[in-house]
Write a protein that holds these residues in place. Structure first.
Motif, PDB file in Angstrom:
ATOM      1  N   ARG A 161      35.637 -66.842 -20.956  1.00 36.31           N
ATOM      2  CA  ARG A 161      35.920 -67.949 -21.530  1.00 36.31           C
ATOM      3  C   ARG A 161      36.222 -67.615 -23.424  1.00 36.31           C
ATOM      4  NH1 ARG A 161      31.076 -69.889 -21.116  1.00 36.31           N
ATOM      5  NH2 ARG A 161      29.321 -68.986 -18.926  1.00 36.31           N
TER       6      ARG A 161
ATOM      7  N   SER B  95      30.422 -77.300 -17.047  1.00 40.20           N
ATOM      8  CA  SER B  95      32.151 -78.223 -17.231  1.00 40.20           C
ATOM      9  C   SER B  95      31.988 -79.402 -16.849  1.00 40.20           C
ATOM     10  CB  SER B  95      33.284 -77.159 -16.877  1.00 40.20           C
ATOM     11  OG  SER B  95      33.450 -78.019 -15.048  1.00 40.20           O
TER      12      SER B  95
ATOM     13  N   SER C 164      45.864 -71.768 -25.983  1.00 41.18           N
ATOM     14  CA  SER C 164      46.155 -73.039 -26.556  1.00 41.18           C
ATOM     15  C   SER C 164      46.461 -73.516 -25.212  1.00 41.18           C
ATOM     16  CB  SER C 164      47.480 -72.653 -27.267  1.00 41.18           C
ATOM     17  OG  SER C 164      48.515 -72.320 -27.292  1.00 41.18           O
ATOM     18  N   LEU C 165      46.513 -74.655 -24.427  1.00 38.07           N
ATOM     19  CA  LEU C 165      47.076 -75.170 -23.382  1.00 38.07           C
ATOM     20  C   LEU C 165      48.460 -74.727 -23.551  1.00 38.07           C
ATOM     21  CD1 LEU C 165      46.444 -76.518 -20.824  1.00 38.07           C
ATOM     22  CD2 LEU C 165      46.844 -79.088 -22.007  1.00 38.07           C
TER      23      LEU C 165
ATOM     24  N   GLU D 212      44.550 -73.433 -16.415  1.00 39.59           N
ATOM     25  CA  GLU D 212      44.292 -73.968 -17.156  1.00 39.59           C
ATOM     26  C   GLU D 212      42.128 -74.231 -17.387  1.00 39.59           C
ATOM     27  OE1 GLU D 212      46.748 -77.706 -16.714  1.00 39.59           O
ATOM     28  OE2 GLU D 212      45.590 -77.623 -14.435  1.00 39.59           O
TER      29      GLU D 212
ATOM     30  N   LEU E 130      48.016 -71.315 -21.943  1.00 34.97           N
ATOM     31  CA  LEU E 130      47.940 -70.286 -20.536  1.00 34.97           C
ATOM     32  C   LEU E 130      48.867 -71.258 -19.981  1.00 34.97           C
ATOM     33  CD1 LEU E 130      44.172 -72.211 -21.352  1.00 34.97           C
ATOM     34  CD2 LEU E 130      45.109 -70.480 -20.894  1.00 34.97           C
TER      35      LEU E 130
ATOM     36  N   CYS F 282      35.352 -75.006 -19.785  1.00 39.66           N
ATOM     37  CA  CYS F 282      34.805 -74.119 -21.431  1.00 39.66           C
ATOM     38  C   CYS F 282      34.414 -75.684 -22.374  1.00 39.66           C
ATOM     39  CB  CYS F 282      35.128 -72.747 -21.285  1.00 39.66           C
ATOM     40  SG  CYS F 282      34.372 -71.351 -20.367  1.00 39.66           S
ATOM     41  N   ARG F 283      35.438 -76.606 -22.298  1.00 42.97           N
ATOM     42  CA  ARG F 283      35.294 -77.551 -23.641  1.00 42.97           C
ATOM     43  C   ARG F 283      34.126 -77.752 -23.383  1.00 42.97           C
ATOM     44  NH1 ARG F 283      36.151 -82.792 -23.969  1.00 42.97           N
ATOM     45  NH2 ARG F 283      36.092 -83.130 -21.249  1.00 42.97           N
TER      46      ARG F 283
ATOM     47  N   ARG G 193      39.755 -73.401 -20.139  1.00 43.47           N
ATOM     48  CA  ARG G 193      40.197 -74.316 -21.077  1.00 43.47           C
ATOM     49  C   ARG G 193      39.019 -75.723 -20.833  1.00 43.47           C
ATOM     50  NH1 ARG G 193      42.597 -74.862 -25.625  1.00 43.47           N
ATOM     51  NH2 ARG G 193      43.051 -77.279 -26.591  1.00 43.47           N
TER      52      ARG G 193
ATOM     53  N   SER H 190      39.760 -69.629 -22.420  1.00 46.03           N
ATOM     54  CA  SER H 190      39.132 -70.883 -22.879  1.00 46.03           C
ATOM     55  C   SER H 190      40.155 -71.066 -24.341  1.00 46.03           C
ATOM     56  CB  SER H 190      37.827 -71.262 -22.466  1.00 46.03           C
ATOM     57  OG  SER H 190      36.972 -70.511 -23.443  1.00 46.03           O
ATOM     58  N   GLY H 191      40.101 -70.007 -25.543  1.00 46.82           N
ATOM     59  CA  GLY H 191      40.022 -70.575 -26.225  1.00 46.82           C
ATOM     60  C   GLY H 191      41.396 -69.880 -26.442  1.00 46.82           C
TER      61      GLY H 191
END
Length: 298
Positions: free
Chosen positions: A13, A153, A19-20, A72, A23, A78-79, A75, A16-17
């Motif tokens: 988790r 998800s 940045s892409l 990825e 990641l 957990c979006r 992210r 998930s914060g």
């Protein structure tokens, strides 16, 4: 073990914060580390690329791509459901989807394990879900914490899920007969009794019959999709195309599986540096649990 799982979930988790772009950089390193550390993994990946008749240089990028695929996931999974993908995803060939949805006879979307296949269902639900919800096939994870994340998800407007069981197959057939959309990844080895042996890149592979039977039993349209991951964490492009061959009739399951495999091959050849070559595609099928027995008939 519960404490260990709790730590893993917390780390997941927390990731998930990130940045892409970050990641994806971490994922690239993970991919190459795994490739370097595992001779079995390395041999299988290279053997599958050679089986496909490709030069290693054309598929070498899949080493890093596999790591990016894993990195990825926090992210994507957990979006928050109310946080749109927006400009992170763009579509090419979307007119094929518009035509199929306008016909209102159901739609089967097939995609290989290529690029960010996880984002396809979310992106479809965001753009088309209010018009025709998508039902995606899934196999529940064994770890409880992972099952929770996967369920989260896929708990999104316009996105439904069906377990990889007989009841799940019935759910998808009902959805198609009501004009809905279903999503399936047909390049995975199904349980014993739920597939046939058909060529995949020139070698016999146990291939699911579900993808073709959904089309044959409901008269639904079918389309091919692949989600290409853009460099430097810029996002994704979902390519939509029509099949180049008609679906063979239900009395020719090997022929139908062969056509589906050939269509998957076409998508993979278009983007070999993002395919999951390390997947053991040519393994023997596992025995089907009794709770899942009964085949694929509705």
């Amino acid at each position: 073990m519960s404490d260990f799982n709790a730590v893993i979930e917390s780390l997941f988790r927390a990731a998930s914060g990130l940045s892409l772009p970050l990641l994806h950089r971490l994922g690239s390193a993970l991919g190459w580390l795994t490739y370097a550390a595992s001779p079995t993994y390395r041999r299988r990946m290279r053997a599958h690329v050679a089986q496909a008749g490709l030069e290693w240089a054309h598929a070498r990028g899949a080493v890093a791509s596999t790591g990016r695929m894993l990195a990825e996931l926090p992210r994507l999974w957990c979006r928050p459901a109310d946080q749109a993908l927006g400009d992170l995803v763009r579509w090419e060939g979307v007119e094929h989807l518009e035509t199929a949805l306008s016909a209102r006879r159901g739609l089967v979307m097939l995609t290989p394990h290529l690029g960010c296949f996880e984002v396809i269902a979310q992106a479809y639900a965001e753009r088309f879900g209010a018009r025709s919800p998508i039902t995606a096939l899934y196999r529940p994870a064994r770890q409880p914490w992972l099952r929770t994340l996967v369920a989260q998800s896929r708990d999104r407007p316009g996105l439904l899920t069906a377990p990889a069981t007989l009841s799940g197959v019935r759910q998808m057939i009902r959805a198609l007969r009501q004009g809905g959309t279903v999503g399936v990844l047909p390049d995975q080895v199904p349980p014993e009794g739920m597939g046939v042996w058909a060529p995949f890149f020139g070698r016999e592979a146990y291939t699911m019959t579900l993808a073709s039977r959904l089309v044959q039993q409901t008269g639904a349209a079918w389309l091919l999709l692949r989600c290409e991951r853009l460099p430097a964490g810029q996002g994704y492009v979902i390519h939509v195309s029509a099949p180049q061959q008609p679906m063979p009739p239900a009395d020719d399951p090997v022929g139908a599986a062969t056509v589906v495999n050939q269509e998957m091959e076409r998508l993979i050849r278009a983007c070999p540096h993002q395919y999951l070559w390390a997947y053991n595609r040519y393994k023997a099928p596992r025995a089907q649990p009794a709770a899942e027995s009964g085949g694929e008939q509705p």
